[in-house]
Design a protein around this motif. Structure first.
Motif, mmCIF file in Angstrom:
data_model
loop_
_atom_site.group_PDB
_atom_site.id
_atom_site.type_symbol
_atom_site.label_atom_id
_atom_site.label_comp_id
_atom_site.label_asym_id
_atom_site.label_seq_id
_atom_site.Cartn_x
_atom_site.Cartn_y
_atom_site.Cartn_z
ATOM 1 N N GLU A 1 -0.278 4.490 0.962
ATOM 2 C CA GLU A 1 -0.474 5.276 2.175
ATOM 3 C C GLU A 1 0.068 4.637 3.199
ATOM 4 N N MET B 1 0.867 -1.160 -0.009
ATOM 5 C CA MET B 1 -0.085 -0.122 0.121
ATOM 6 C C MET B 1 0.976 1.297 -0.052
ATOM 7 N N TYR C 1 -8.432 -0.119 -2.309
ATOM 8 C CA TYR C 1 -7.545 -1.349 -2.193
ATOM 9 C C TYR C 1 -8.345 -2.615 -1.851
ATOM 10 N N LYS D 1 -11.807 2.788 4.878
ATOM 11 C CA LYS D 1 -10.691 3.449 5.085
ATOM 12 C C LYS D 1 -9.829 3.629 3.867
ATOM 13 N N TYR D 2 -9.913 2.577 3.130
ATOM 14 C CA TYR D 2 -8.970 2.378 1.915
ATOM 15 C C TYR D 2 -9.697 1.753 0.827
#
Length: 320
Positions: free
Chosen positions: A31, A29, A295, A291-292
């Motif tokens: 981030e 990832m 992905y 949150k993400y």
């Protein structure tokens, strides 16, 4: 006309699912995930009733910056009795850190091909294996279980198909080291059910005393089909990643692992128990998706379970 079809394939009553999102899911990832957030996610996964969780990798921070806080994460998580904590290690220093952190099991890093190994470990496959002997001996001193791995076992993005002879040679080296717990990884999703069946069948014939597991990526949408193929060839241990997070940073276009919720749901629909709480896995998957979102790659997050029925439309006009 009616059809009377009888399914004769017999599947096992139960399989074991190991959750790998905290390591394989996070490592690629872009981030940076705050340490406390990693701890929160792992603690959520602890409550899903997984028998094993791959919590992190004790690699050099320059190799995988996302996992620079491995030691701190291990200190902060809420350990739960009965959940085996696994970590990936590249060398003796990584093993020492894992031992200090109280890891139950370590997994050795290895690629089936020289090209992927040079990219991943900066050494050819057999050169990398030469460094395993002191690792295994030291792990025994620490009373830590050791498992091996073979990345790109079902196809390499640089060299293509990996021969059975090559895989047998690697397994023989593992046997010499005393390592018989071995993960076969479809790192870039190049495997297909026929290939998976053939590889597992041949390896189990050569190494009946080994415990093989499958680590599948869904790069080309083949992961669940490959999991069933492995199941039919006697595999009972599988890795998966909640919300489908993951991907190898050393392989081009390597998308995420098979989503845990997809694997669990698929097996349970077939009558194969996992003993993992699908409800809690889905809660964690939705949390990660919120949150993400870019992905998350999970069929269940999109479509829900087969048992999630909908109200039939009223007053629908029939066509034809």
């Amino acid at each position: 006309m009616s059809y009377n079809l009888e399914v004769r394939m017999e599947y096992p009553d139960q399989v074991n699912i190991a959750e790998v999102c905290p390591r394989d899911g996070f490592q690629s990832m872009m981030e940076t995930i705050p340490t406390d957030e990693k701890v929160e996610i792992i603690n959520r996964l602890m409550e899903c009733n997984y028998p094993q969780i791959e919590v992190t990798s004790f690699v050099h921070p320059k190799a995988i910056p996302q996992l620079v806080d491995a030691d701190e994460v291990m200190k902060k998580i809420n350990r739960k009795p009965g959940v085996q904590l696994r970590a990936l290690i590249p060398n003796l220093r990584g093993l020492e850190r894992a031992a200090q952190a109280g890891v139950d099991k370590v997994k050795l890093m290895l690629s089936a091909t020289d090209s992927h190994s040079l990219s991943n470990a900066n050494a050819k496959t057999m050169e990398a294996m030469q460094a395993f002997d002191p690792l295994v001996k030291k792990a025994d001193e620490y009373h830590i279980k050791v498992s091996g791995s073979i990345s790109v076992a079902f196809g390499c993005p640089y060299e293509g198909e990996v021969s059975i002879e090559r895989l047998v040679t690697i397994c023989e080296k593992y046997r010499e080291l005393g390592v018989r717990d071995l993960s076969l990884a479809d790192t870039t999703g190049m495997g297909n059910p026929a290939r998976v069946k053939m590889v597992i069948r041949k390896l189990r014939e050569h190494f009946p005393d080994f415990k093989f597991s499958l680590h599948l990526h869904n790069t080309r949408g083949m992961a669940f089909a490959n999991a069933v193929a492995g199941l039919e060839e006697g595999i009972r241990d599988f890795d998966s990643s909640v919300a489908g997070f993951g991907g190898c940073p050393y392989a081009p276009n390597a998308s995420g692992n098979i989503a845990s919720e997809d694997l669990i749901h698929g097996f349970e629909e077939m009558g194969v128990k996992t003993n993992v709480s699908l409800d809690r896995v889905l809660e964690t998957a939705r949390y990660l998706q919120s949150k993400y979102p870019k992905y998350a790659d999970s069929f269940l997050l999109k479509a829900g379970r087969c048992s999630d029925l909908h109200l039939a439309p009223k007053g629908q006009t029939k066509l034809g």
